[in-house]
Scaffold this motif. Structure first.
Motif, PDB file in Angstrom:
ATOM      1  N   UNK A   1      41.134 -53.325 -14.449  1.00  0.00           N
ATOM      2  CA  UNK A   1      40.561 -52.952 -15.742  1.00  0.00           C
ATOM      3  C   UNK A   1      41.046 -53.943 -16.787  1.00  0.00           C
ATOM      4  N   UNK A   2      40.117 -54.549 -17.479  1.00  0.00           N
ATOM      5  CA  UNK A   2      40.452 -55.588 -18.437  1.00  0.00           C
ATOM      6  C   UNK A   2      41.143 -55.009 -19.669  1.00  0.00           C
ATOM      7  N   UNK A   3      42.113 -55.740 -20.194  1.00  0.00           N
ATOM      8  CA  UNK A   3      42.730 -55.318 -21.456  1.00  0.00           C
ATOM      9  C   UNK A   3      41.831 -55.678 -22.639  1.00  0.00           C
ATOM     10  N   UNK A   4      42.134 -55.094 -23.779  1.00  0.00           N
ATOM     11  CA  UNK A   4      41.454 -55.510 -25.000  1.00  0.00           C
ATOM     12  C   UNK A   4      41.801 -56.967 -25.285  1.00  0.00           C
ATOM     13  N   UNK A   5      40.876 -57.752 -25.847  1.00  0.00           N
ATOM     14  CA  UNK A   5      39.559 -57.359 -26.372  1.00  0.00           C
ATOM     15  C   UNK A   5      38.403 -57.597 -25.396  1.00  0.00           C
ATOM     16  N   UNK A   6      38.681 -57.592 -24.091  1.00  0.00           N
ATOM     17  CA  UNK A   6      37.693 -58.012 -23.116  1.00  0.00           C
ATOM     18  C   UNK A   6      36.954 -56.849 -22.452  1.00  0.00           C
ATOM     19  N   UNK A   7      37.217 -55.605 -22.835  1.00  0.00           N
ATOM     20  CA  UNK A   7      36.681 -54.473 -22.093  1.00  0.00           C
ATOM     21  C   UNK A   7      35.164 -54.325 -22.206  1.00  0.00           C
ATOM     22  N   UNK A   8      34.544 -55.016 -23.123  1.00  0.00           N
ATOM     23  CA  UNK A   8      33.083 -54.976 -23.209  1.00  0.00           C
ATOM     24  C   UNK A   8      32.469 -56.341 -22.935  1.00  0.00           C
TER      25      UNK A   8
ATOM     26  N   UNK B   1      32.164 -62.853 -20.292  1.00  0.00           N
ATOM     27  CA  UNK B   1      32.829 -63.806 -21.177  1.00  0.00           C
ATOM     28  C   UNK B   1      34.258 -64.071 -20.752  1.00  0.00           C
ATOM     29  N   UNK B   2      34.947 -63.008 -20.314  1.00  0.00           N
ATOM     30  CA  UNK B   2      36.323 -63.187 -19.840  1.00  0.00           C
ATOM     31  C   UNK B   2      36.361 -64.162 -18.676  1.00  0.00           C
ATOM     32  N   UNK B   3      35.509 -63.957 -17.671  1.00  0.00           N
ATOM     33  CA  UNK B   3      35.538 -64.804 -16.476  1.00  0.00           C
ATOM     34  C   UNK B   3      35.129 -66.236 -16.786  1.00  0.00           C
ATOM     35  N   UNK B   4      34.149 -66.401 -17.664  1.00  0.00           N
ATOM     36  CA  UNK B   4      33.715 -67.746 -18.015  1.00  0.00           C
ATOM     37  C   UNK B   4      34.817 -68.501 -18.757  1.00  0.00           C
ATOM     38  N   UNK B   5      35.462 -67.846 -19.708  1.00  0.00           N
ATOM     39  CA  UNK B   5      36.523 -68.510 -20.461  1.00  0.00           C
ATOM     40  C   UNK B   5      37.776 -68.705 -19.611  1.00  0.00           C
ATOM     41  N   UNK B   6      38.044 -67.750 -18.708  1.00  0.00           N
ATOM     42  CA  UNK B   6      39.203 -67.882 -17.837  1.00  0.00           C
ATOM     43  C   UNK B   6      39.096 -69.115 -16.958  1.00  0.00           C
ATOM     44  N   UNK B   7      37.947 -69.323 -16.326  1.00  0.00           N
ATOM     45  CA  UNK B   7      37.815 -70.473 -15.430  1.00  0.00           C
ATOM     46  C   UNK B   7      37.809 -71.786 -16.210  1.00  0.00           C
ATOM     47  N   UNK B   8      37.249 -71.772 -17.397  1.00  0.00           N
ATOM     48  CA  UNK B   8      37.254 -72.990 -18.212  1.00  0.00           C
ATOM     49  C   UNK B   8      38.658 -73.353 -18.675  1.00  0.00           C
TER      50      UNK B   8
ATOM     51  N   UNK C   1      30.436 -51.356 -14.023  1.00  0.00           N
ATOM     52  CA  UNK C   1      31.507 -52.297 -13.738  1.00  0.00           C
ATOM     53  C   UNK C   1      31.990 -53.036 -14.966  1.00  0.00           C
ATOM     54  N   UNK C   2      31.289 -52.879 -16.084  1.00  0.00           N
ATOM     55  CA  UNK C   2      31.740 -53.549 -17.305  1.00  0.00           C
ATOM     56  C   UNK C   2      33.141 -53.074 -17.678  1.00  0.00           C
ATOM     57  N   UNK C   3      33.929 -54.030 -18.129  1.00  0.00           N
ATOM     58  CA  UNK C   3      35.315 -53.709 -18.464  1.00  0.00           C
ATOM     59  C   UNK C   3      36.288 -53.959 -17.332  1.00  0.00           C
ATOM     60  N   UNK C   4      35.770 -54.409 -16.193  1.00  0.00           N
ATOM     61  CA  UNK C   4      36.611 -54.723 -15.035  1.00  0.00           C
ATOM     62  C   UNK C   4      36.376 -56.164 -14.592  1.00  0.00           C
TER      63      UNK C   4
END
Length: 390
Positions: free
Chosen positions: A328-335, A339-346, A362-365
């Motif tokens: 489960x993603x922490x804030x501010x990524x829960x929605x 975007x989290x995965x794209x920015x993480x890999x970059x 599955x959103x928020x995970x």
């Protein structure tokens, strides 16, 4: 512009294709990649299997088309394996069908049982091919949200009667990708009674049959439906035996469903190379040690990854099964899991799969596939935590 079929509209979004583009951008930017986005095992195939496949290459009898009756040895091996594992007898001639991976079966089954406008009841989040096959059949989808508070099991009582009147198919898959949840046999009994009462086919996608880290092996749906009244179950050698690239699996279940799926298969493809079936037969009859070794390897990996995340402040539960971590993603990524995965890999080179790619629930995970060595997974977890801290 050339005209295309309307059925392609439902196939536009694909979590793996979306992340593939993000990974390509990161590689071009020079990132050192740790790709945890795909559930494709990095473990080698056991020599016991590859030697059987290699020996077949010199046999000219293996070089032609392979029809159903040419798969008899494999079907009998699959039946004996299933009977030994779950204690239920199956008829290799009428209740087993070889497949090009379990995905072929789950994607083609709707073509065999659904008419345009019929509903399929699918888990959300769930594996993309389950929805894809329904779209190709012209069916409609009613999703069953999987929530942590319900142990990621669907609430069958929540389905509206209007949907049930038009429904033909319920698809389950436990141990579950992506949530890693395991369903107890009691739930399967409930699901079978539900399907019998509403005249539904129950398809159980079971590629993680051996990938369990608890003391209680995951049950087969046919243990709740030993007469095979409404059920069909799909197996794969991709996970337990690391044979993903060889594309070999099989279905076991109701003889009418097996026959219908075989009719669809007959106009779509022949079987794969006979040598692959010889290797798969050896795996099922002589390779009992292989799944045990595979599970031990992934157990060590999940501990290395999850313990590092926890150590650096992200409280993530230890997965009970599969080869994934569902976090489960922490804030501010829960929605914004995409975007989290794209920015993480970059930013870090660590590639993961966004939960939203598996369905709205599955959103928020985020899903991490444990497809690298423990030390690399620990390094990936440290990069993730540095990204979150930044």
């Amino acid at each position: 512009m050339l005209p295309l079929a309307h059925r392609l509209t439902g196939l536009q979004s694909n979590v793996f294709a979306d992340m593939d583009q993000a990974k390509a951008l990161a590689r071009r930017a020079g990132q050192d990649m740790i790709d945890l986005s795909l559930g494709s095992s990095d473990l080698p195939v056991d020599p016991l299997i590859t030697q059987a496949i290699g020996a077949a290459l010199g046999d000219p009898m293996t070089h032609g088309y392979l029809l159903f009756h040419g798969t008899q040895d494999f079907r009998h091996a699959a039946g004996a394996w299933y009977r030994q594992k779950f204690g239920i007898a199956v008829d290799p001639e009428t209740e087993i069908l070889p497949l090009i991976g379990s995905q072929e079966g789950t994607a083609h089954l709707p073509l065999a049982i659904m008419n345009p406008g019929d509903y399929a009841l699918l888990l959300d989040p769930g594996y993309p091919s389950h929805a894809g096959g329904v779209h190709l059949a012209g069916g409609q989808i009613h999703t069953l949200p999987l929530l942590a508070e319900n142990h990621f099991l669907p609430d069958l009582s929540s389905i509206p009667n209007a949907i049930l009147h038009q429904a033909k198919l319920l698809v389950l898959s436990y141990p579950h990708n992506p949530t890693t949840a395991v369903a107890p046999l009691e739930f399967f009994h409930t699901a079978i009674e539900f399907c019998q009462g509403h005249n539904l086919v129950l398809a159980h996608d079971f590629p993680y049959v051996d990938m369990d880290f608890t003391s209680s092996p995951p049950p087969s749906i046919l243990q709740a439906d030993p007469d095979k009244s409404v059920s069909i179950e799909f197996f794969s050698l991709s996970k337990s035996y690391n044979m993903g690239g060889f594309r070999v699996g099989f279905a076991i279940g109701n003889s009418t469903l097996i026959k219908a799926l075989r009719q669809v298969k007959a106009v779509v493809d022949f079987n794969q190379y006979l040598g692959i079936f010889r290797g798969a037969t050896v795996a099922l009859t002589q390779g009992q040690h292989i799944p045990q070794s595979t599970v031990q390897t992934f157990a060590h990996r999940r501990e290395a990854f999850v313990q590092t995340l926890n150590q650096f402040g992200w409280s993530v539960p230890m997965p009970p099964a599969t080869m994934y971590v569902w976090a489960k993603l922490p804030e501010p990524w829960q929605s914004d899991s995409i975007g989290f995965c794209q920015q993480l890999v970059q930013a870090t080179g660590v590639a993961a799969s966004p939960g939203a790619g598996f369905g709205a629930a599955g959103e928020g995970y985020v899903r991490f596939a444990l497809v690298r060595e423990p030390e690399i997974l620990a390094q990936a977890a440290q990069r993730v935590m540095a990204f979150l801290g930044r």
